[in-house]
Scaffold this active site. Structure first.
Site, PDB file in Angstrom:
ATOM      1  N   CYS A 197      -5.259   7.469   9.030  1.00 19.19           N
ATOM      2  CA  CYS A 197      -5.563   6.936  10.358  1.00 19.19           C
ATOM      3  C   CYS A 197      -5.401   7.998  11.435  1.00 19.19           C
ATOM      4  CB  CYS A 197      -4.641   5.758  10.656  1.00 19.19           C
ATOM      5  SG  CYS A 197      -5.050   4.309   9.685  1.00 19.19           S
ATOM      6  N   ASP A 232       4.127   0.319  12.217  1.00 13.92           N
ATOM      7  CA  ASP A 232       2.963  -0.425  11.699  1.00 13.92           C
ATOM      8  C   ASP A 232       2.953  -1.895  12.127  1.00 13.92           C
ATOM      9  OD1 ASP A 232       2.038   1.801   9.947  1.00 13.92           O
ATOM     10  OD2 ASP A 232       3.990   1.441   9.054  1.00 13.92           O
ATOM     11  N   VAL A 286       7.258   6.712  17.105  1.00 10.61           N
ATOM     12  CA  VAL A 286       7.015   7.419  15.839  1.00 10.61           C
ATOM     13  C   VAL A 286       5.767   8.296  15.918  1.00 10.61           C
ATOM     14  CG1 VAL A 286       6.651   7.148  13.346  1.00 10.61           C
ATOM     15  CG2 VAL A 286       8.202   5.594  14.560  1.00 10.61           C
ATOM     16  N   ARG A 315      -4.215  10.115   3.169  1.00 15.92           N
ATOM     17  CA  ARG A 315      -3.199  11.168   3.304  1.00 15.92           C
ATOM     18  C   ARG A 315      -2.384  11.348   2.022  1.00 15.92           C
ATOM     19  NH1 ARG A 315      -2.130  13.382   7.822  1.00 15.92           N
ATOM     20  NH2 ARG A 315       0.047  13.832   7.398  1.00 15.92           N
ATOM     21  N   LYS A 352       0.845  -1.205   0.000  1.00 15.77           N
ATOM     22  CA  LYS A 352       0.000   0.000   0.000  1.00 15.77           C
ATOM     23  C   LYS A 352       0.875   1.248   0.000  1.00 15.77           C
ATOM     24  CE  LYS A 352      -1.713   1.603   4.146  1.00 15.77           C
ATOM     25  NZ  LYS A 352      -1.483   3.027   4.393  1.00 15.77           N
ATOM     26  N   ASN A 353       1.920   1.216   0.841  1.00 15.98           N
ATOM     27  CA  ASN A 353       2.715   2.434   1.027  1.00 15.98           C
ATOM     28  C   ASN A 353       3.740   2.670  -0.079  1.00 15.98           C
ATOM     29  OD1 ASN A 353       1.149   2.940   3.214  1.00 15.98           O
ATOM     30  ND2 ASN A 353       2.658   2.340   4.751  1.00 15.98           N
TER      31      ASN A 353
HETATM   32  C1  EPZ Z   1       3.810   6.707   6.406  1.00 20.71           C
HETATM   33  O1  EPZ Z   1       3.071   7.759   6.992  1.00 20.71           O
HETATM   34  C2  EPZ Z   1       2.863   5.546   6.262  1.00 20.71           C
HETATM   35  N1  EPZ Z   1       1.730   5.971   5.455  1.00 20.71           N
HETATM   36  C3  EPZ Z   1       2.407   5.095   7.634  1.00 20.71           C
HETATM   37  O2  EPZ Z   1       1.616   3.938   7.447  1.00 20.71           O
HETATM   38  C4  EPZ Z   1       3.628   4.705   8.482  1.00 20.71           C
HETATM   39  O3  EPZ Z   1       3.198   4.394   9.775  1.00 20.71           O
HETATM   40  C5  EPZ Z   1       4.600   5.887   8.535  1.00 20.71           C
HETATM   41  O4  EPZ Z   1       4.933   6.325   7.189  1.00 20.71           O
HETATM   42  C6  EPZ Z   1       5.894   5.543   9.263  1.00 20.71           C
HETATM   43  O5  EPZ Z   1       6.529   4.484   8.612  1.00 20.71           O
HETATM   44  C7  EPZ Z   1       1.839   5.959   4.135  1.00 20.71           C
HETATM   45  O6  EPZ Z   1       2.866   5.623   3.571  1.00 20.71           O
HETATM   46  C8  EPZ Z   1       0.622   6.365   3.382  1.00 20.71           C
HETATM   47  P1  EPZ Z   1       5.825  10.067   8.588  1.00 20.71           P
HETATM   48  P2  EPZ Z   1       3.625   9.247   6.971  1.00 20.71           P
HETATM   49  O7  EPZ Z   1       5.758  11.331   7.827  1.00 20.71           O
HETATM   50  O8  EPZ Z   1       4.443   9.432   5.753  1.00 20.71           O
HETATM   51  C9  EPZ Z   1       5.774  13.419  12.032  1.00 20.71           C
HETATM   52  C10 EPZ Z   1      -0.175   2.498   7.819  1.00 20.71           C
HETATM   53  O9  EPZ Z   1      -0.796   1.980   8.767  1.00 20.71           O
HETATM   54  N2  EPZ Z   1       5.605  14.446  10.974  1.00 20.71           N
HETATM   55  O10 EPZ Z   1       7.046   9.222   8.454  1.00 20.71           O
HETATM   56  O11 EPZ Z   1       2.463  10.140   7.202  1.00 20.71           O
HETATM   57  C11 EPZ Z   1       4.525  12.561  12.191  1.00 20.71           C
HETATM   58  O12 EPZ Z   1       3.524  13.212  12.925  1.00 20.71           O
HETATM   59  C12 EPZ Z   1       0.255   3.932   7.901  1.00 20.71           C
HETATM   60  O13 EPZ Z   1       0.083   1.919   6.757  1.00 20.71           O
HETATM   61  C13 EPZ Z   1       5.611  15.794  11.307  1.00 20.71           C
HETATM   62  O14 EPZ Z   1       5.768  16.162  12.475  1.00 20.71           O
HETATM   63  O15 EPZ Z   1       4.542   9.191   8.268  1.00 20.71           O
HETATM   64  C14 EPZ Z   1       5.097  11.332  12.846  1.00 20.71           C
HETATM   65  O16 EPZ Z   1       5.229  11.544  14.238  1.00 20.71           O
HETATM   66  C15 EPZ Z   1      -0.180   4.668   9.074  1.00 20.71           C
HETATM   67  N3  EPZ Z   1       5.425  16.727  10.318  1.00 20.71           N
HETATM   68  C16 EPZ Z   1       6.479  11.216  12.209  1.00 20.71           C
HETATM   69  O17 EPZ Z   1       6.782  12.518  11.676  1.00 20.71           O
HETATM   70  C17 EPZ Z   1       5.262  16.351   8.999  1.00 20.71           C
HETATM   71  O18 EPZ Z   1       5.101  17.249   8.133  1.00 20.71           O
HETATM   72  C18 EPZ Z   1       6.597  10.200  11.098  1.00 20.71           C
HETATM   73  O19 EPZ Z   1       5.583  10.395  10.115  1.00 20.71           O
HETATM   74  C19 EPZ Z   1       5.268  14.981   8.660  1.00 20.71           C
HETATM   75  C20 EPZ Z   1       5.442  14.044   9.664  1.00 20.71           C
END
Ligand code: EPZ
Length: 454
Positions: A137, A326, A348, A113, A40-41
């Site tokens: 989510c 995840d 995370v 997202r 998916k990702n």
């Molecule tokens: C991706 O989310 C995945 N989603 C998530 O999978 C996964 O849990 C996550 O990466 C970590 O591996 C998709 O790929 C669609 P991040 P993403 O930006 O990209 C903070 C699932 O169940 N952050 O790496 O949104 C954020 O709040 C899902 O398949 C900021 O502060 O995750 C978090 O604490 C859920 N500001 C951390 O960084 C920002 O602008 C990591 O988020 C962006 C992120």
């Protein structure tokens, strides 16, 4: 029905799930063979990348999940012709990209997202991007500041409008020096998808290096991009004037594979996950083995079962190559059956242990420390937002009525219900179809005792 439930129901319907409620009679090991397809990702991001090509792209091994359908709908709204030449394939033709109607984008984006990743490609193709409120989510605040700061560094102008965020690039986009405050997956993808067509060179420091990101880089390279992955999480991207379409088989879904592995562990089952590969799951497999799991890596997949009694483990979620956030929810269910005290630090997301409330209702002994826990042996430095779950086992789980809160939490409820003695009813099932292809058919293939209702 509240709006989240409606979204979930719609998501399920889009992939042929006709019911939003499942009644599970647990206490029976899951055994058999299932197949995981593209991640998916990765698949959803690969679809967005097709917008950058001047010729059509062919993506293979695309899972039939609702997040893919959301992106498909959005691409359609922007004039990309998306067809499925064969089951599991998507042909994406971006020849006639055009502006979309905001209402259409808004209606689609509500449940995902991914729309935020359209920014760079749309700026290159149309000179403007309009991003509505984002879904996904509910596992924390999930801000988009890294994304917006990166786009500004490329020369984009970000305005908040009553509809959402309007992003323009009056002077085009140029290469930038960007250092992410945290190796965010989405922000790294944002930079990649924007930098490949920006003028000049981009240096991205503190990038995420998840296997799905490496697969996206492989796709962009096939399209004509020049991307150097350096040591220490630094990526250089040399902008080019033209990109062509790609043909690519998506990397397998290691999150789904880990979920079924945890289901085998929790139910004392034996599941062969076709399509799972070892290199991307090394960290998971270490924890799986320490928790009492057995696995057998074969050419076409990995077989997961128990080696004996389950044992407690200490886990800290982290960016790659750490233990993925995840993976923790499904594993937590198995840890309720381990003999001793396990600790799962979620570093995370700031709100990804809420799903444990329902497990406690089912008889689990789980205490969540909302400020995390000190530990002398820890590997990951403490983050401000972290939480920790202390799981004491083994506990007998009993059936309950629970409601799916988010994708991975939802799958963990399926595992808990299958592990528990008695009958459980799980509602809001559509959310699970955002990321788990044909999960109902797979439960049947593994001998689960259940019926769909409602
Ligand atoms: C991706 O989310 C995945 N989603 C998530 O999978 C996964 O849990 C996550 O990466 C970590 O591996 C998709 O790929 C669609 P991040 P993403 O930006 O990209 C903070 C699932 O169940 N952050 O790496 O949104 C954020 O709040 C899902 O398949 C900021 O502060 O995750 C978090 O604490 C859920 N500001 C951390 O960084 C920002 O602008 C990591 O988020 C962006 C992120």
């Amino acid at each position: 029905m509240d709006s989240l439930t409606k979204d979930a129901a719609k998501a399920g319907l889009r992939v042929g799930l006709t019911s939003d409620k499942i009644v599970i009679h647990g206490g029976k090991p899951l055994a058999g063979r299932i197949r995981v397809r593209g991640a998916k990702n990765l698949a959803t991001k690969a679809m967005v990348a097709a917008l950058l090509g001047e010729t059509p792209s062919l993506l293979q091994d695309v899972p039939n999940i609702s997040d893919v359908n959301v992106v498909r709908g959005m691409l359609g709204a922007y004039g990309v012709a998306v067809t499925a030449p064969e089951e599991g394939q998507l042909l994406l033709d971006p020849t006639n990209v055009e502006r979309a109607h905001f209402a259409e984008i808004d209606a689609l984006a509500g449940s995902s997202r991914i729309p935020i990743l359209f920014c760079g490609p749309l700026l290159h193709r149309l000179g403007e991007a309009l991003i509505p409120d984002l879904g996904g989510c509910r596992i924390g605040d999930r801000p988009i500041d890294f994304h917006m700061d990166a786009l500004r560094a490329f020369g984009a102008v970000v305005d908040k409008s009553y509809e959402g965020i309007r992003i323009t690039a009056p002077d085009g986009l140029h290469g930038a020096d960007i250092e992410l405050p945290y190796p965010s997956v989405g922000a790294t993808e944002q930079v990649l998808l924007t930098a490949v067509r920006a003028r000049g060179v981009t240096e991205l420091k503190n990038a995420a290096i998840e296997p799905e990101i490496m697969d996206l880089i492989a796709i962009l390279q096939k399209m004509g991009a020049i991307i150097w992955v350096e040591p220490n999480r630094t990526i250089f991207i040399e902008g080019v004037d033209h990109l062509a379409g790609y043909t690519h088989r998506a990397i397998f879904d290691r999150n789904e594979a880990a979920s079924w592995a945890s289901a085998a562990l929790a139910t004392d089952g034996d599941i062969f996950v076709e399509g799972a590969k070892q290199p991307e799951m090394l960290t998971f497999l270490n924890v799986f083995r320490k928790a009492g799991g057995a696995f057998d890596v074969q050419e076409d997949g990995i077989r997961f079962s128990r080696a004996g009694e389950l044992k407690p483990v200490q886990v800290e979620t982290d960016v790659h190559p750490g233990f993925m956030t995840d993976w923790q929810q499904p594993l937590v269910v198995a840890l309720t059956q381990a003999d001793g005290v396990s600790v799962v630090h979620e570093t995370v997301y700031e709100n990804r242990l809420g799903f444990t409330d329902a497990l406690v209702e089912m008889g689990a002994d789980i205490v969540v420390h909302t400020d995390g826990l000190e530990s002398l042996t820890r590997r990951v430095p403490r983050r401000k937002l972290e939480q920790a779950a202390v799981i004491t086992g083994p506990t007998k789980l009993h059936g309950a009525d629970v409601r799916v809160p988010d994708l991975r939490g939802g799958f963990s409820y399926l595992i808990a219900a299958l592990t528990a003695e008695g009958t459980s009813t799980i509602t809001n099932l559509g959310i699970i179809s955002r990321g788990y292809e044909h999960f109902v058919d797979k439960l049947t293939a593994l001998g689960a005792d259940f019926s769909l209702e409602g």
